[in-house]
Scaffold this active site. Structure first.
Site, PDB file in Angstrom:
ATOM      1  N   TRP A 163      -0.591 -15.056  -3.331  1.00 42.62           N
ATOM      2  CA  TRP A 163      -1.943 -15.456  -3.754  1.00 42.62           C
ATOM      3  C   TRP A 163      -2.320 -14.626  -4.975  1.00 42.62           C
ATOM      4  CZ3 TRP A 163      -5.490 -11.528  -3.965  1.00 42.62           C
ATOM      5  CH2 TRP A 163      -5.280 -10.418  -3.161  1.00 42.62           C
ATOM      6  N   GLU A 165      -9.201   0.870  -3.848  1.00 43.78           N
ATOM      7  CA  GLU A 165      -8.094   0.027  -4.319  1.00 43.78           C
ATOM      8  C   GLU A 165      -7.875   0.205  -5.825  1.00 43.78           C
ATOM      9  OE1 GLU A 165      -6.015  -1.804  -2.643  1.00 43.78           O
ATOM     10  OE2 GLU A 165      -6.957  -2.031  -0.685  1.00 43.78           O
ATOM     11  N   GLU A 177      -0.373  -4.693  -4.709  1.00 43.85           N
ATOM     12  CA  GLU A 177      -1.632  -3.995  -4.441  1.00 43.85           C
ATOM     13  C   GLU A 177      -2.651  -4.219  -5.568  1.00 43.85           C
ATOM     14  OE1 GLU A 177      -2.966  -1.962  -2.099  1.00 43.85           O
ATOM     15  OE2 GLU A 177      -1.325  -2.120  -0.676  1.00 43.85           O
ATOM     16  N   HIS A 226      -5.529  -6.473  -5.118  1.00 40.59           N
ATOM     17  CA  HIS A 226      -6.626  -6.162  -4.187  1.00 40.59           C
ATOM     18  C   HIS A 226      -7.878  -5.690  -4.928  1.00 40.59           C
ATOM     19  CE1 HIS A 226      -3.367  -5.280  -0.902  1.00 40.59           C
ATOM     20  NE2 HIS A 226      -3.322  -6.515  -1.373  1.00 40.59           N
ATOM     21  N   GLU A 247      -1.580   2.494   5.003  1.00 45.72           N
ATOM     22  CA  GLU A 247      -1.560   1.025   4.992  1.00 45.72           C
ATOM     23  C   GLU A 247      -2.243   0.487   6.243  1.00 45.72           C
ATOM     24  OE1 GLU A 247      -0.941  -0.672   2.497  1.00 45.72           O
ATOM     25  OE2 GLU A 247       0.640   0.216   1.312  1.00 45.72           O
ATOM     26  N   THR A 277      -6.024   0.873   5.813  1.00 51.43           N
ATOM     27  CA  THR A 277      -6.642  -0.141   4.945  1.00 51.43           C
ATOM     28  C   THR A 277      -6.595  -1.518   5.620  1.00 51.43           C
ATOM     29  OG1 THR A 277      -4.551  -0.228   3.722  1.00 51.43           O
ATOM     30  CG2 THR A 277      -6.353   0.982   2.705  1.00 51.43           C
ATOM     31  N   ASP A 302      -2.014  -8.425   3.525  1.00 48.12           N
ATOM     32  CA  ASP A 302      -1.061  -7.715   2.652  1.00 48.12           C
ATOM     33  C   ASP A 302      -0.819  -6.292   3.157  1.00 48.12           C
ATOM     34  OD1 ASP A 302      -0.700  -9.719   0.801  1.00 48.12           O
ATOM     35  OD2 ASP A 302      -1.557  -8.616  -0.897  1.00 48.12           O
ATOM     36  N   GLU A 303      -1.912  -5.625   3.520  1.00 48.82           N
ATOM     37  CA  GLU A 303      -1.799  -4.221   3.974  1.00 48.82           C
ATOM     38  C   GLU A 303      -0.898  -4.151   5.215  1.00 48.82           C
ATOM     39  OE1 GLU A 303      -2.855  -2.484   1.768  1.00 48.82           O
ATOM     40  OE2 GLU A 303      -4.926  -2.874   1.145  1.00 48.82           O
ATOM     41  N   HIS A 306       2.679  -4.375   4.223  1.00 43.95           N
ATOM     42  CA  HIS A 306       3.122  -3.100   3.646  1.00 43.95           C
ATOM     43  C   HIS A 306       3.302  -2.037   4.739  1.00 43.95           C
ATOM     44  CE1 HIS A 306       1.130  -4.392  -0.409  1.00 43.95           C
ATOM     45  NE2 HIS A 306       2.291  -4.979  -0.197  1.00 43.95           N
TER      46      HIS A 306
HETATM   47 FE   LIG Z   1      -2.122  -0.879   0.743  1.00 44.61          FE
HETATM   48 FE   LIG Z   2      -4.631  -2.413  -0.954  1.00 46.32          FE
END
Ligand SMILES: [Fe+2]
Ligand SMILES: [Fe+2]
Length: 396
Positions: free
Chosen positions: A95, A138, A176, A179, A229, A232, A261-262, A265
């Site tokens: 995205w 971020e 990242e 974000h 991670e 977040t 996403d976090e 990760h």
């Molecule tokens: Fe992250």
């Molecule tokens: Fe992030």
């Protein structure tokens, strides 16, 4: 390489309240600082350089990992390619911030912005304080890429190194980067916040940098990133939940997408630590205990807006009150990771390793108990003005 201690002479304005619960009996930064810095010299140096942003105050340690262990990480390059790089998403499948924002090239742009701003009116000021703090965290991404590139054996030696570790770090950074970009653009459009104050805070924060006390050691570094991670993931998940509660489904989708996403990760970083436990159980358990003794400092703990010397404490306190990131979450993350890595069942440990194992396995319940006791004590209600929302006061 010899262990090198670099005493830092300039003090920070602030300390990290949610890096670990205040109520723990672990040694605090404040005590540590008092024993290592001369306050007269601090004041003198600050008077000389008043334009400097806040700085780390602890003694900074470098290259604590024995150099022979660097080879271990180099030998894991193929493993990292097969097991870690697979957690990256191809750019074409990722995205992008523009997927969630009004399209400036479309006829309907003005209308879409109007709708976004109408939805934003339904959210309270304290929610925006937390969302801004998350966005600023971020946006200090250059600091985190720098941090990863301090780690011996895995750093990107050239800036375009083809080692799996370096490929991961660059691609992770690139993922990242979306974000802060998305949250920044959303906040710019929503009309609820003072963008200039926010932008100043970002500039101060990147200027401050961060030393998460990982000492150039990828053991400590990947334990830190595993923790962060997940932290977040939890906090973006909670801002999504709250936005949904206020009826802003689009903002909920934004925060939820970032949280996903976090999580991905987190999976990659926890896998690295799992592998390290397999090939070097003693060194890894000792590293987990070391990191937890030092506490996991939050990436934005040196946050400053040019006005509030306690900005991070104030932001953290609002995040705690809204349930976006709390002292309980700290204990929960620790417990989750200890379970995920099966620390309790690790064998082949030295005497010291077994002590570290006991410490790590018993820590989450201890933190939780102390936290409950602290919660039981009556907290004096107070308010603080936030420059991010035009100086309006928020309960902290
Ligand atoms: Fe992250
Ligand atoms: Fe992030």
């Amino acid at each position: 390489m010899a262990l090198k201690l670099n005493p830092i002479r300039f003090p920070s304005h602030k300390f990290s309240p949610i890096s670990a619960p205040q109520s723990t009996n672990l040694r605090s930064h404040r005590v540590f600082m008092a024993s290592t810095l001369n306050s007269a010299s601090i004041e003198f140096e600050n008077a000389k350089k008043p334009y400097f942003p806040p700085r780390e105050v602890h003694v900074q340690v470098t290259h604590s990992m024995p150099p022979q262990k660097i080879e271990l990480f180099k030998s894991l390059d193929d493993w990292a390619e097969k097991n870690i790089l697979v957690h990256l998403k191809p750019v074409e499948k990722c995205w992008q911030p523009s997927d969630f924002l009004p399209d400036p090239a479309s006829e309907g742009f003005d209308e879409q912005v109007k709708e976004l701003r109408e939805r934003a009116r339904e959210l309270p000021d304290d929610y925006y304080v937390v969302l801004v703090g998350d966005m600023i965290t971020e946006e200090a991404l250059p600091t985190y890429q720098t941090m990863l590139n301090t780690l011996d054996g895995v750093r990107d030696e050239t800036g375009a190194s083809l080692s799996s570790w370096a490929v991961w770090t660059r691609a992770w950074t690139a993922e990242e980067n979306r974000h802060g970009d998305l949250l920044n653009k959303y906040l710019y459009l929503c009309g609820r916040v003072d963008m200039k104050q926010i932008e100043k805070t970002i500039q101060y924060l990147i200027g401050s940098g961060m030393d998460p006390r990982t000492e150039n050691s990828p053991y400590l570094g990947f334990i830190y990133t595993s923790f962060q991670e997940r932290a977040t993931f939890i906090s973006h998940g909670n801002t999504a939940r709250l936005a949904k509660g206020y009826g802003d489904l689009k903002l909920a989708q934004i925060c939820g997408t970032i949280a996903a996403d976090e999580k991905r990760h987190e999976t990659a970083y926890t896998k690295i630590v799992e592998k390290l436990l397999e090939i070097d159980p003693d060194g890894t358990v000792l590293a987990i205990a070391d990191m937890m003794r030092k506490k996991i400092s939050m990436p934005a703990h040196l946050m400053y807006d040019g006005q509030d010397d306690n900005l991070f404490e104030h932001f953290s306190s609002v995040a705690q009150r809204l349930g976006v990131y709390t002292a309980k979450d700290y204990a929960d993350i620790l417990e989750f990771l200890v379970g995920r890595w099966d620390v309790e069942k690790v064998t082949g440990l030295s005497g010291e390793g077994r002590k570290a194992q006991d410490y790590v396995c018993g820590l989450a319940p201890r933190i939780r108990k102390l936290e409950e006791r602290a919660q039981g004590r009556a907290k004096q209600a107070s308010v603080a003005p936030f420059s991010w929302i035009f100086g309006r006061e928020i309960q902290v």
